[in-house]
Scaffold this active site. Structure first.
Site, PDB file in Angstrom:
ATOM      1  CG  ASP A  32      -2.056   0.959   1.123  1.00 35.19           C
ATOM      2  OD1 ASP A  32      -1.923   1.986   0.428  1.00 35.19           O
ATOM      3  OD2 ASP A  32      -3.105   0.691   1.736  1.00 35.19           O
ATOM      4  CB  SER A  83      -6.308   2.033  -0.289  1.00 38.88           C
ATOM      5  OG  SER A  83      -4.994   2.370   0.089  1.00 38.88           O
ATOM      6  CG  ASP A 135      -7.895  -0.068   5.410  1.00 35.14           C
ATOM      7  OD1 ASP A 135      -8.692   0.858   5.656  1.00 35.14           O
ATOM      8  OD2 ASP A 135      -6.703   0.139   5.129  1.00 35.14           O
ATOM      9  CB  THR A 137      -6.100  -2.866   0.046  1.00 36.13           C
ATOM     10  OG1 THR A 137      -5.540  -1.564  -0.150  1.00 36.13           O
ATOM     11  CG2 THR A 137      -5.460  -3.838  -0.924  1.00 36.13           C
ATOM     12  NE  ARG A 148     -10.685   3.926   2.511  1.00 34.85           N
ATOM     13  CZ  ARG A 148      -9.383   4.116   2.381  1.00 34.85           C
ATOM     14  NH1 ARG A 148      -8.908   4.985   1.493  1.00 34.85           N
ATOM     15  NH2 ARG A 148      -8.533   3.440   3.128  1.00 34.85           N
ATOM     16  CD  GLU A 296      -3.561  -3.278   2.331  1.00 36.12           C
ATOM     17  OE1 GLU A 296      -3.636  -2.080   1.993  1.00 36.12           O
ATOM     18  OE2 GLU A 296      -4.387  -3.821   3.091  1.00 36.12           O
ATOM     19  CG  ASP A 301      -0.859   4.782   2.178  1.00 32.24           C
ATOM     20  OD1 ASP A 301      -0.282   5.715   1.576  1.00 32.24           O
ATOM     21  OD2 ASP A 301      -2.075   4.819   2.469  1.00 32.24           O
ATOM     22  CE  LYS A 302      -4.113   1.595   6.518  1.00 33.72           C
ATOM     23  NZ  LYS A 302      -5.317   2.153   5.874  1.00 33.72           N
ATOM     24  CG  HIS A 305      -1.831   8.578   4.925  1.00 33.35           C
ATOM     25  ND1 HIS A 305      -2.341   9.564   4.128  1.00 33.35           N
ATOM     26  CD2 HIS A 305      -2.102   7.404   4.310  1.00 33.35           C
ATOM     27  CE1 HIS A 305      -2.941   9.018   3.075  1.00 33.35           C
ATOM     28  NE2 HIS A 305      -2.798   7.707   3.149  1.00 33.35           N
ATOM     29  CG  ASP A 343      -2.773   0.821  -2.746  1.00 31.73           C
ATOM     30  OD1 ASP A 343      -1.585   1.205  -2.670  1.00 31.73           O
ATOM     31  OD2 ASP A 343      -3.528   0.796  -1.750  1.00 31.73           O
ATOM     32  CG  HIS A 344      -2.228   4.798  -3.409  1.00 31.42           C
ATOM     33  ND1 HIS A 344      -1.325   5.361  -2.520  1.00 31.42           N
ATOM     34  CD2 HIS A 344      -3.144   4.158  -2.645  1.00 31.42           C
ATOM     35  CE1 HIS A 344      -1.683   5.066  -1.288  1.00 31.42           C
ATOM     36  NE2 HIS A 344      -2.783   4.332  -1.322  1.00 31.42           N
ATOM     37  CG  HIS A 395      -2.713   8.496  -1.542  1.00 28.65           C
ATOM     38  ND1 HIS A 395      -3.965   7.925  -1.656  1.00 28.65           N
ATOM     39  CD2 HIS A 395      -2.243   8.073  -0.341  1.00 28.65           C
ATOM     40  CE1 HIS A 395      -4.227   7.191  -0.597  1.00 28.65           C
ATOM     41  NE2 HIS A 395      -3.195   7.284   0.225  1.00 28.65           N
TER      42      HIS A 395
END
Length: 432
Positions: A32, A83, A135, A137, A148, A296, A301-302, A305, A343-344, A395
């Site tokens: 992620d 995501s 989550d 994904t 989501r 995943e 990513d978490k 952020h 995913d990004h 992102h």
């Protein structure tokens, strides 16, 4: 099917490499927010830019263009996704807008996922994540939602007609669910709770590392935290990247270089490798039709952020080790393919050390958040986040890597592809 064996001698691996008539398997690993920057900064910190990352040894690699759609007008492109949109692209082969889970942009029509197709054909399915299991994904492979965050009954974004994500995931009757989410268990479902429903559906629910080690049964739901799993690493001062301070003359004072350390909160949490190994063993037992497994590494990513570079790099290394485990499994089974992607993109940047600057920096020309790290080789490295100066980095619209192992020559990803091209390749291999 074969049980996961990680220490086979080379001769045995060679013998296993012959094509057989056994069922086909697909292992999809999603880092992620794993862009090239996240890989690069981890390589620099842990190996001082030298060899050591397993992903660097992957011989088949391409690059995927990541975009999404506008939700106000699905004819318009958005050049950055999340995501939910990225997960949907990987799970369905179609674009949608941010926050949507396997539903069309603007209109909300459900889009069938590869996991749903697999279950229709009697193929086993597993989802593994270091996030809450609902989550974006994992949810994108096993549910359909216009938002989501409608994860369980009672969530504020759920409407009167919404079916919460966890309800849909359990209804799909997948064989393996591993991740976070204690808070899901007491949520309302029919006349009881989600826990009641899962148990009545045949799930063996385990809630700690010891339970996972011993867990058996045909259907396994492992839950190891209230929400997202703790990150493997933290900064030694316990802080994320911060704005630099300024001295009395208005000149920037750069932070001292520090190290990343093991996160005590992660000590008793199953690692991503452990969860993946358990999933592979579970899915491969008594199986004559094959499996689809999505894994995943969510906290790359978490952590990004939060401008938490140590959390991101520790998660990146955990994901890298898991990728190696998956490929080693595939080497023992010639009908298993492994695809590794993201995913990004994220917002991590590895920038010039202040040493390189030949002019004075002041607060006015130095925005963003900084972290100075001391690598394993004793070198100082500067990491920067500049998309948000408060608490949530954004992102980015960069391409993401696509690695693969075991795909037939006619299905191998080459050069630059669209993210939506990955699902059709997985489906063709798995179903045809």
């Amino acid at each position: 099917m074969k049980k996961l064996l990680l220490a086979l001698p080379l001769l045995a691996l060679s013998a296993c490499a012959e094509v057989t008539d056994e069922p086909k398997n697909v292992i999809l690993l999603i880092g992620d927010g794993m862009g090239e920057a996240e890989i690069s900064v981890t390589r620099n910190y842990e190996f001082d830019s030298g060899p050591g990352m397993f992903l660097d040894t992957m011989e088949t690699k391409s690059s995927a263009i990541v975009i999404s759609k506008r939700n106000d007008n699905a004819e318009n492109i958005a050049f950055v996704g999340d995501s939910a949109s990225g997960g949907t692209a990987l799970a369905t082969g179609e674009l949608t807008s941010v926050r949507r889970i396997a539903t069309t942009a603007q209109y909300g029509a459900p889009i069938k996922t590869i996991a749903e197709e697999a279950k229709e054909k009697g193929i086993k399915v597993g989802l593994v994540t270091t996030a809450v299991i609902t989550d974006a994904t994992p949810a994108s492979f096993a549910s359909h939602a216009d938002d989501r965050y409608c994860m369980k009954a009672g969530d504020s974004v759920c409407t009167a007609t919404s079916v919460p994500i966890i309800d849909q995931m359990l209804a799909l009757d997948m064989e393996v669910l591993l991740g976070g989410g204690y808070q899901l268990l007491p949520a309302a479902k029919d006349q009881g709770t989600i826990r009641d429903y899962a148990l009545s559906s045949g799930y063996n629910i385990v809630t700690d590392k010891a339970g996972l080690e011993k867990a058996g049964g045909d259907k396994l739901w492992g839950i190891f935290s209230d929400y997202h799993l703790p990150r493997p690493w933290i900064a030694e001062d316990g802080k994320p990247a911060e704005k630099v301070t300024v001295d009395t003359d208005g000149q920037v004072v750069f932070p001292d270089a520090q190290r990343c350390i093991a996160n005590p909160a992660h000590k008793d949490i199953p690692s991503l490798e452990m969860m993946t190994e358990k999933a592979l063993n579970n899915l491969s037992q008594n199986n004559d039709k094959g499996f689809f497994l999505m894994v995943e590494g969510a906290s790359i990513d978490k952590a990004a952020h939060d401008a938490d570079i140590c959390g991101s790099m520790g998660s990146m290394l955990e994901f890298d080790r898991t990728a190696k485990l998956a490929v080693e499994y595939a080497k023992t089974d010639p009908n298993t393919v492994v695809i590794i992607t993201a995913d990004h993109g994220g917002s991590t940047q590895n920038i010039h050390h202040p040493y390189y600057e030949d002019y004075n920096r002041t607060a006015e020309n130095l925005p963003g958040l900084y972290e100075m790290l001391l690598t394993n080789g004793g070198n100082e490295m500067t990491v920067y986040y500049g998309t948000d100066n408060i608490d949530d980095q954004a992102h980015t619209g960069i391409n993401v890597p696509v690695y693969s192992y075991g795909l037939p020559e006619d299905l191998i990803f080459k050069a630059t592809i669209r993210q939506t091209e990955i699902k059709p390749v997985m489906a063709k291999y798995l179903f045809e």
